[in-house]
Motif scaffolding. Sequence first.
Motif, PDB file in Angstrom:
ATOM      1  N   SER A  28      11.540 -15.379   3.976  1.00  0.00           N
ATOM      2  CA  SER A  28      10.311 -15.483   4.759  1.00  0.00           C
ATOM      3  C   SER A  28       9.255 -14.588   4.132  1.00  0.00           C
ATOM      4  O   SER A  28       9.574 -13.559   3.523  1.00  0.00           O
ATOM      5  CB  SER A  28      10.540 -15.079   6.217  1.00  0.00           C
ATOM      6  OG  SER A  28      10.747 -13.686   6.335  1.00  0.00           O
ATOM      7  N   ILE A  29       7.993 -15.009   4.278  1.00  0.00           N
ATOM      8  CA  ILE A  29       6.871 -14.272   3.713  1.00  0.00           C
ATOM      9  C   ILE A  29       5.779 -14.150   4.777  1.00  0.00           C
ATOM     10  O   ILE A  29       5.443 -15.126   5.450  1.00  0.00           O
ATOM     11  CB  ILE A  29       6.272 -15.002   2.489  1.00  0.00           C
ATOM     12  CG1 ILE A  29       7.285 -15.068   1.341  1.00  0.00           C
ATOM     13  CG2 ILE A  29       4.969 -14.341   2.039  1.00  0.00           C
ATOM     14  CD1 ILE A  29       7.537 -13.758   0.633  1.00  0.00           C
ATOM     15  N   GLN A  30       5.227 -12.953   4.908  1.00  0.00           N
ATOM     16  CA  GLN A  30       4.017 -12.759   5.707  1.00  0.00           C
ATOM     17  C   GLN A  30       3.012 -12.025   4.842  1.00  0.00           C
ATOM     18  O   GLN A  30       3.311 -10.976   4.269  1.00  0.00           O
ATOM     19  CB  GLN A  30       4.304 -11.945   6.966  1.00  0.00           C
ATOM     20  CG  GLN A  30       3.057 -11.671   7.804  1.00  0.00           C
ATOM     21  CD  GLN A  30       3.376 -10.959   9.097  1.00  0.00           C
ATOM     22  OE1 GLN A  30       4.321 -11.296   9.798  1.00  0.00           O
ATOM     23  NE2 GLN A  30       2.598  -9.936   9.419  1.00  0.00           N
ATOM     24  N   SER A  31       1.813 -12.605   4.712  1.00  0.00           N
ATOM     25  CA  SER A  31       0.774 -12.013   3.883  1.00  0.00           C
ATOM     26  C   SER A  31      -0.529 -11.967   4.658  1.00  0.00           C
ATOM     27  O   SER A  31      -0.917 -12.953   5.285  1.00  0.00           O
ATOM     28  CB  SER A  31       0.585 -12.840   2.603  1.00  0.00           C
ATOM     29  OG  SER A  31      -0.552 -12.405   1.882  1.00  0.00           O
ATOM     30  N   SER A  32      -1.212 -10.822   4.616  1.00  0.00           N
ATOM     31  CA  SER A  32      -2.493 -10.711   5.305  1.00  0.00           C
ATOM     32  C   SER A  32      -3.220  -9.450   4.879  1.00  0.00           C
ATOM     33  O   SER A  32      -2.590  -8.428   4.601  1.00  0.00           O
ATOM     34  CB  SER A  32      -2.294 -10.679   6.822  1.00  0.00           C
ATOM     35  OG  SER A  32      -3.522 -10.483   7.485  1.00  0.00           O
ATOM     36  N   TYR A  33      -4.542  -9.526   4.812  1.00  0.00           N
ATOM     37  CA  TYR A  33      -5.335  -8.315   4.593  1.00  0.00           C
ATOM     38  C   TYR A  33      -6.183  -7.974   5.820  1.00  0.00           C
ATOM     39  O   TYR A  33      -7.183  -7.271   5.717  1.00  0.00           O
ATOM     40  CB  TYR A  33      -6.182  -8.401   3.324  1.00  0.00           C
ATOM     41  CG  TYR A  33      -6.934  -9.693   3.070  1.00  0.00           C
ATOM     42  CD1 TYR A  33      -7.970 -10.096   3.886  1.00  0.00           C
ATOM     43  CD2 TYR A  33      -6.620 -10.472   1.957  1.00  0.00           C
ATOM     44  CE1 TYR A  33      -8.672 -11.254   3.624  1.00  0.00           C
ATOM     45  CE2 TYR A  33      -7.326 -11.639   1.690  1.00  0.00           C
ATOM     46  CZ  TYR A  33      -8.355 -12.024   2.530  1.00  0.00           C
ATOM     47  OH  TYR A  33      -9.059 -13.170   2.263  1.00  0.00           O
ATOM     48  N   VAL A  34      -5.751  -8.461   7.000  1.00  0.00           N
ATOM     49  CA  VAL A  34      -6.373  -8.051   8.260  1.00  0.00           C
ATOM     50  C   VAL A  34      -5.315  -7.516   9.225  1.00  0.00           C
ATOM     51  O   VAL A  34      -5.454  -7.582  10.445  1.00  0.00           O
ATOM     52  CB  VAL A  34      -7.178  -9.204   8.907  1.00  0.00           C
ATOM     53  CG1 VAL A  34      -8.331  -9.614   8.020  1.00  0.00           C
ATOM     54  CG2 VAL A  34      -6.282 -10.407   9.231  1.00  0.00           C
ATOM     55  N   THR A  35      -4.233  -6.982   8.685  1.00  0.00           N
ATOM     56  CA  THR A  35      -3.163  -6.395   9.484  1.00  0.00           C
ATOM     57  C   THR A  35      -3.225  -4.875   9.325  1.00  0.00           C
ATOM     58  O   THR A  35      -3.263  -4.364   8.201  1.00  0.00           O
ATOM     59  CB  THR A  35      -1.794  -6.912   9.020  1.00  0.00           C
ATOM     60  OG1 THR A  35      -1.754  -6.943   7.596  1.00  0.00           O
ATOM     61  CG2 THR A  35      -1.538  -8.298   9.556  1.00  0.00           C
ATOM     62  N   VAL A  36      -3.231  -4.151  10.407  1.00  0.00           N
ATOM     63  CA  VAL A  36      -3.410  -2.704  10.374  1.00  0.00           C
ATOM     64  C   VAL A  36      -2.319  -2.054   9.526  1.00  0.00           C
ATOM     65  O   VAL A  36      -1.121  -2.266   9.748  1.00  0.00           O
ATOM     66  CB  VAL A  36      -3.399  -2.116  11.800  1.00  0.00           C
ATOM     67  CG1 VAL A  36      -3.426  -0.592  11.754  1.00  0.00           C
ATOM     68  CG2 VAL A  36      -4.576  -2.655  12.599  1.00  0.00           C
ATOM     69  N   GLY A  37      -2.734  -1.280   8.544  1.00  0.00           N
ATOM     70  CA  GLY A  37      -1.787  -0.606   7.670  1.00  0.00           C
ATOM     71  C   GLY A  37      -2.447  -0.160   6.383  1.00  0.00           C
ATOM     72  O   GLY A  37      -3.542  -0.612   6.037  1.00  0.00           O
ATOM     73  N   ASN A  38      -1.767   0.701   5.675  1.00  0.00           N
ATOM     74  CA  ASN A  38      -2.310   1.296   4.459  1.00  0.00           C
ATOM     75  C   ASN A  38      -1.872   0.535   3.219  1.00  0.00           C
ATOM     76  O   ASN A  38      -0.916  -0.239   3.241  1.00  0.00           O
ATOM     77  CB  ASN A  38      -1.868   2.765   4.364  1.00  0.00           C
ATOM     78  CG  ASN A  38      -2.820   3.613   3.532  1.00  0.00           C
ATOM     79  OD1 ASN A  38      -3.851   3.139   3.079  1.00  0.00           O
ATOM     80  ND2 ASN A  38      -2.480   4.878   3.354  1.00  0.00           N
ATOM     81  N   PHE A  39      -2.594   0.791   2.110  1.00  0.00           N
ATOM     82  CA  PHE A  39      -2.246   0.198   0.825  1.00  0.00           C
ATOM     83  C   PHE A  39      -0.918   0.735   0.324  1.00  0.00           C
ATOM     84  O   PHE A  39      -0.563   1.873   0.638  1.00  0.00           O
ATOM     85  CB  PHE A  39      -3.320   0.550  -0.220  1.00  0.00           C
ATOM     86  CG  PHE A  39      -4.498  -0.363  -0.228  1.00  0.00           C
ATOM     87  CD1 PHE A  39      -4.331  -1.726  -0.297  1.00  0.00           C
ATOM     88  CD2 PHE A  39      -5.780   0.142  -0.188  1.00  0.00           C
ATOM     89  CE1 PHE A  39      -5.420  -2.565  -0.325  1.00  0.00           C
ATOM     90  CE2 PHE A  39      -6.879  -0.685  -0.215  1.00  0.00           C
ATOM     91  CZ  PHE A  39      -6.698  -2.048  -0.277  1.00  0.00           C
ATOM     92  N   PRO A  40      -0.204   0.015  -0.547  1.00  0.00           N
ATOM     93  CA  PRO A  40      -0.477  -1.385  -0.854  1.00  0.00           C
ATOM     94  C   PRO A  40       0.091  -2.353   0.179  1.00  0.00           C
ATOM     95  O   PRO A  40      -0.138  -3.551   0.101  1.00  0.00           O
ATOM     96  CB  PRO A  40       0.190  -1.577  -2.206  1.00  0.00           C
ATOM     97  CG  PRO A  40       1.312  -0.613  -2.216  1.00  0.00           C
ATOM     98  CD  PRO A  40       0.829   0.582  -1.444  1.00  0.00           C
ATOM     99  N   GLY A  41       0.831  -1.834   1.147  1.00  0.00           N
ATOM    100  CA  GLY A  41       1.264  -2.670   2.269  1.00  0.00           C
ATOM    101  C   GLY A  41       2.421  -3.604   1.986  1.00  0.00           C
ATOM    102  O   GLY A  41       2.609  -4.592   2.682  1.00  0.00           O
ATOM    103  N   ILE A  42       3.230  -3.271   0.998  1.00  0.00           N
ATOM    104  CA  ILE A  42       4.388  -4.106   0.630  1.00  0.00           C
ATOM    105  C   ILE A  42       5.636  -3.611   1.359  1.00  0.00           C
ATOM    106  O   ILE A  42       5.897  -2.408   1.412  1.00  0.00           O
ATOM    107  CB  ILE A  42       4.645  -4.044  -0.884  1.00  0.00           C
ATOM    108  CG1 ILE A  42       3.578  -4.818  -1.645  1.00  0.00           C
ATOM    109  CG2 ILE A  42       6.031  -4.569  -1.229  1.00  0.00           C
ATOM    110  CD1 ILE A  42       3.763  -6.300  -1.637  1.00  0.00           C
ATOM    111  N   GLU A  43       6.394  -4.551   1.898  1.00  0.00           N
ATOM    112  CA  GLU A  43       7.740  -4.240   2.375  1.00  0.00           C
ATOM    113  C   GLU A  43       8.649  -5.401   1.998  1.00  0.00           C
ATOM    114  O   GLU A  43       8.326  -6.558   2.266  1.00  0.00           O
ATOM    115  CB  GLU A  43       7.777  -4.002   3.875  1.00  0.00           C
ATOM    116  CG  GLU A  43       9.153  -3.559   4.362  1.00  0.00           C
ATOM    117  CD  GLU A  43       9.141  -3.030   5.788  1.00  0.00           C
ATOM    118  OE1 GLU A  43      10.126  -3.303   6.508  1.00  0.00           O
ATOM    119  OE2 GLU A  43       8.176  -2.359   6.173  1.00  0.00           O
TER     120      GLU A  43
END
Length: 383
Positions: A248-263
């Motif tokens: 599964s993949i979730q991608s967004s640049y409007v989700t609260v969190g810091n860079f680079p935001g990878i998990e």
Amino acid sequence: MTEKQLRVAVIGAGHWAVSSHIPGWQRDPRVEVVALADIDKEALKAAAKDFGIERTVTNYRELLDDPSIDVIDVATGNAMHFEISMAAIAAGKHVLCEKPVNSDYTETRRAAALAAAKGVKTKLGFTFRFAPAIQYAKHLIDQGFIGEPYIFNGYEQNSQWLDPQTPLRQAETDADTSVIAVSSIEGYGAPIIDIMHWWLDAPMTAVVGTMRNFVPERMVRETGSMHRMNIDDGDMWIAEFEHNRLGSIQSSYVTVGNFPGIEARIYGSEGAIIVRLVEERGICQTIKVAKKDQVEFEEIEIPEAFFPEDGASTEDWPFLFYSNLCKDFTTEILSGDSVNQGDFVQGALVQETINAFEKSFRDRAWCDFPLSGSSAQAGMGRA
């Protein structure tokens, strides 16, 4: 052989070039950055001065006929990636290119085929693949730590454009605002899709998912005014793989969190691994593991061997991760063997996955994969 064994020319003198590419190359004692090209003369002059690069040109083609240059590093805007990469490969240069090489996966595959014919190596700017924590996790997977892989969950998310006043490139807009255009899944989802394929190490067979436009009015970087942008700024996907594996993949640049935001999370028959690449509490990466008989996740130390020289998790992630990428590519080129991870073949696979995700959303249905027959996943095992 001289002390500097690899001579690199960087095309592009923008933010990513000066924060990651040039310092990443210069960190390796085997490498010399011998030339820099950009059509912006002021940016070119400033970068050359900051990094001590003597040769500068405004036309990158001047560098292609120079037999002393081994590698062309394409760090320009997306529109020039394919043109420069193809020209450099045709000239017999090894090529590092920022993603995507081309938004059409078949064109990326064509570039990979040309590189194979010319006997040169390629590498995509899959920055997060080269995070020491991600590399170490892959080592653990290959050593059997998780047993048989079952499920991969990938996230690339941060709040970079949660504020609509934060400027976004005009290139991210679409003329027909009634149709949502691909943005987050291609520009930000690609690295986690790369890791998904790499860790699960099995052919993908089908995908389904959806895209959303959460922030419709945005500031346009070029004009400074607000504009309707019907773009994908958030998406979610499910993928099926051979050998009974799921992703599964979730991608967004409007989700609260810091860079680079990878998990990246992977679960298997014997254990599980969670890697976070997020700047928090003064570090940029963590890795936690658990086993089936010890289900509480514990953070573990990343061995020094997975870092660039004198590297540490307290460094800025663009410098640390890209230093590892440049180090890896240098080693691959100088070794003369066939090893070439994260190359244009892998880039074509990732781009085809993105194209399949988009098709699934447009059709509102599962999309079979590959899109164009079994040849699409050639090279999976060596990615």
